[in-house]
Design a protein around this motif. Structure first.
Motif, PDB file in Angstrom:
ATOM      1  N   MET A   1      -5.071   6.973   0.975  1.00  0.00           N
ATOM      2  CA  MET A   1      -4.563   7.370   1.964  1.00  0.00           C
ATOM      3  C   MET A   1      -2.828   7.035   0.733  1.00  0.00           C
ATOM      4  SD  MET A   1      -2.934   4.860   4.636  1.00  0.00           S
ATOM      5  CE  MET A   1      -4.695   5.330   5.686  1.00  0.00           C
ATOM      6  N   HIS A 331      -2.906  12.631  -5.497  1.00  0.00           N
ATOM      7  CA  HIS A 331      -3.445  10.918  -4.965  1.00  0.00           C
ATOM      8  C   HIS A 331      -4.924  11.272  -4.207  1.00  0.00           C
ATOM      9  CE1 HIS A 331      -2.383   6.579  -4.016  1.00  0.00           C
ATOM     10  NE2 HIS A 331      -3.315   6.897  -2.394  1.00  0.00           N
ATOM     11  N   GLU A 354      -7.343   2.296  -3.263  1.00  0.00           N
ATOM     12  CA  GLU A 354      -5.562   2.767  -3.898  1.00  0.00           C
ATOM     13  C   GLU A 354      -5.242   2.099  -5.440  1.00  0.00           C
ATOM     14  OE1 GLU A 354      -5.004   4.667  -1.584  1.00  0.00           O
ATOM     15  OE2 GLU A 354      -5.713   4.314   0.043  1.00  0.00           O
TER      16      GLU A 354
HETATM   17 ZN   LIG Z   1      -5.077   6.341  -1.045  1.00  0.00          ZN
END
Ligand SMILES: [Zn+2]
Length: 492
Positions: A1, A331, A354
């Protein structure tokens, strides 16, 4: 995300074609493909564990090997009608499988190995009785016919950009999904937890002019009575939160990435100019990541562009708002290595996604400074820009290794582990650091992993014991001072 925002850079447009293309051959339905040999789904075998943050979803006795989903979307009625054929291995001896399915989705029929079964519904759980005690490792097929109008569930988050999880229906009759850490159960019955990865074959039927998109290889569109049937085959195991889904009036572009990687883009014609800016950089982004982390881990890539605010690393088909900054797309591509190819066993391992994607994003940012700003080194960037944010994030959202459950995907799981990785990078140097992460992904591709596995892998690969350092960065309520070699630790 996605997490952060930075300056976007324009690219050049590419050519477009209308959505859909002729099917290379006529395929059987996705649901009926479950009738094939269960052994063909052995890559969907998982080591299933109860989630340690959101244990209300998922069943540790259930190991779904394959989902065959036949979905039909009616934009006028805003109704989803589905047949889900789940090939399930009993992960341990059991007389039932407890699946997740939103309460407002009605079940029309349930069969276990062809015999009618009567499920029990309770909240978001659908319990399928097996009629007998099933020994561990026995494989059965559960077919569930269902329908309803998907409704999102409330996210366990404080960040303001995500209002609902699961399938979201737009005013215009489109439907699309984002579902991390859970919410796939709003549109299909599933074992909705990260440790149960599975293979997928999906068909999506929608009226002419509409296109159905999910992850994997697009096998083409066929006509069926004024509707189009979009078929997709996902050859690699996927966790439920990483399954892309949308039905809208999409246009499709096909492109080719590094070493012939097939890429498809799906977008609304009204966003074409913005989309073409974003997609122009995609081959460069994939190359940037491959130079550091080894080959892109899947046979296809794609981006499903949405007009809503979303950036999600759905496997092989990223779900993205083209208005987000350029580095948010980088990302999400980084997540294909970190999170998708190798997935956390439980949500306390969210930092494994992340932290790695964020640190890759910082590398891209440093390598592509905005116009009129002076270049900085990665170390200067991490020290001056990221490190000062560490303590406030730990205070607000908890340490990244055990974030507050109501603060899912807050900044702490992005920045704090990125700083931890920067310390390892600094200690090892470029060559050994990139080899470590390349091997981490490519030796564990298709599996779920956790903190202990990562610490052990770092030690085995580098010969260095960084366990105290890694644990301090994941667990400490204050910014650690410890170095990777164990020096510099604050006295308690
Ligand atoms: Zn992410």
């Amino acid at each position: 995300m996605t997490k952060t925002a930075s300056t976007a850079a324009p690219g050049t447009p590419t050519s477009a074609s209308p959505a859909g293309s002729p099917a290379p051959n006529s395929a059987s339905s996705a649901a009926s493909s479950a009738a094939g040999s269960a052994s063909q789904y052995s890559a969907g075998r998982s080591t299933v564990v109860a989630d340690d943050v959101y244990p209300q979803y998922g069943d540790a006795a259930t190991d779904v090997l394959h989902y065959g989903l036949d979905l039909k979307w009616d934009p006028d009625a805003k109704q989803l009608t589905g047949t889900a054929a789940l090939t399930i291995r009993a992960a341990r001896a059991t007389d039932r499988f407890v699946l997740d399915l939103a309460a407002n989705m009605s079940t029309d029929a349930v069969k276990v190995d062809g015999a009618a079964a009567t499920p029990q519904r309770s909240g978001e759980h659908l319990t399928v009785p097996l009629g007998k005690q099933l020994p561990a490792d026995v494989i059965v097929t559960v077919v569930i016919a269902y329908h309803g109008t998907p409704q999102p569930v409330r996210p366990p988050m404080t960040r303001g950009d995500i209002q609902g999880l699961g399938a979201l229906v737009t005013a215009g009759g489109a439907v699309w999904a984002q579902q991390e850490p859970y919410g796939a159960f709003t549109w299909f019955p599933c074992n909705d937890q990260p440790s149960d990865k599975a293979l997928y074959d999906v068909s999506i039927t929608a009226p002419d002019g509409w296109a159905g998109v999910t992850g994997g290889t697009f096998q083409g569109r066929t006509e069926a009575g004024g509707a189009g049937v979009y078929r997709w085959h996902q050859p690699d195991p996927v966790a439920t939160y990483l399954v892309a889904f949308a039905v809208d009036k999409f246009q499709q572009d096909s492109a080719t990435g590094p070493h012939g990687l097939p890429i498809t883009y799906w977008y609304l014609p009204s966003q074409a100019a913005l989309v073409h800016q974003r997609t122009a950089k995609v081959p460069e982004m994939i190359s940037f990541l491959e130079q550091r982390f080894g080959p892109y881990p899947f046979p296809t890539a794609g981006v499903l562009f949405r007009p809503e605010r979303v950036g999600m690393e759905t496997q092989t088909m990223i779900t993205l708002d083209p208005g987000l900054p350029e580095d948010d797309l980088l990302h999400e591509f980084a997540h294909q290595w970190f999170g998708d190819a190798v997935t956390p066993s439980t949500w306390s391992g969210l930092w494994l996604n992340e932290g790695f994607a964020m640190y890759a994003q910082f590398m891209w940012d440093v390598a592509h400074p905005p116009a009129r700003s002076s270049a900085v080194t990665l170390d200067e960037f991490m020290t001056s820009h990221v490190l000062p944010a560490d303590q406030p994030m730990r205070t607000q959202d908890g340490p990244p290794g055990h974030f507050l459950p109501t603060h899912f995907a807050s900044s702490n799981v992005y920045y704090c582990p990125a700083l931890m990785l920067h310390g390892i990078h600094d200690a090892l140097g470029d060559e050994a650091y990139y080899r470590l992460l390349t091997d981490w992904v490519h030796q564990h591709q298709g599996t779920n992993q956790d903190r202990n596995a990562f610490i052990a892998f770092v030690k085995a690969e580098t010969g260095k014991d960084y366990s105290a350092y890694i644990n301090a960065w994941l667990d400490s309520p204050t910014t650690p001072t410890i170095k990777p070699d164990g020096s510099g630790a604050a006295r308690a």
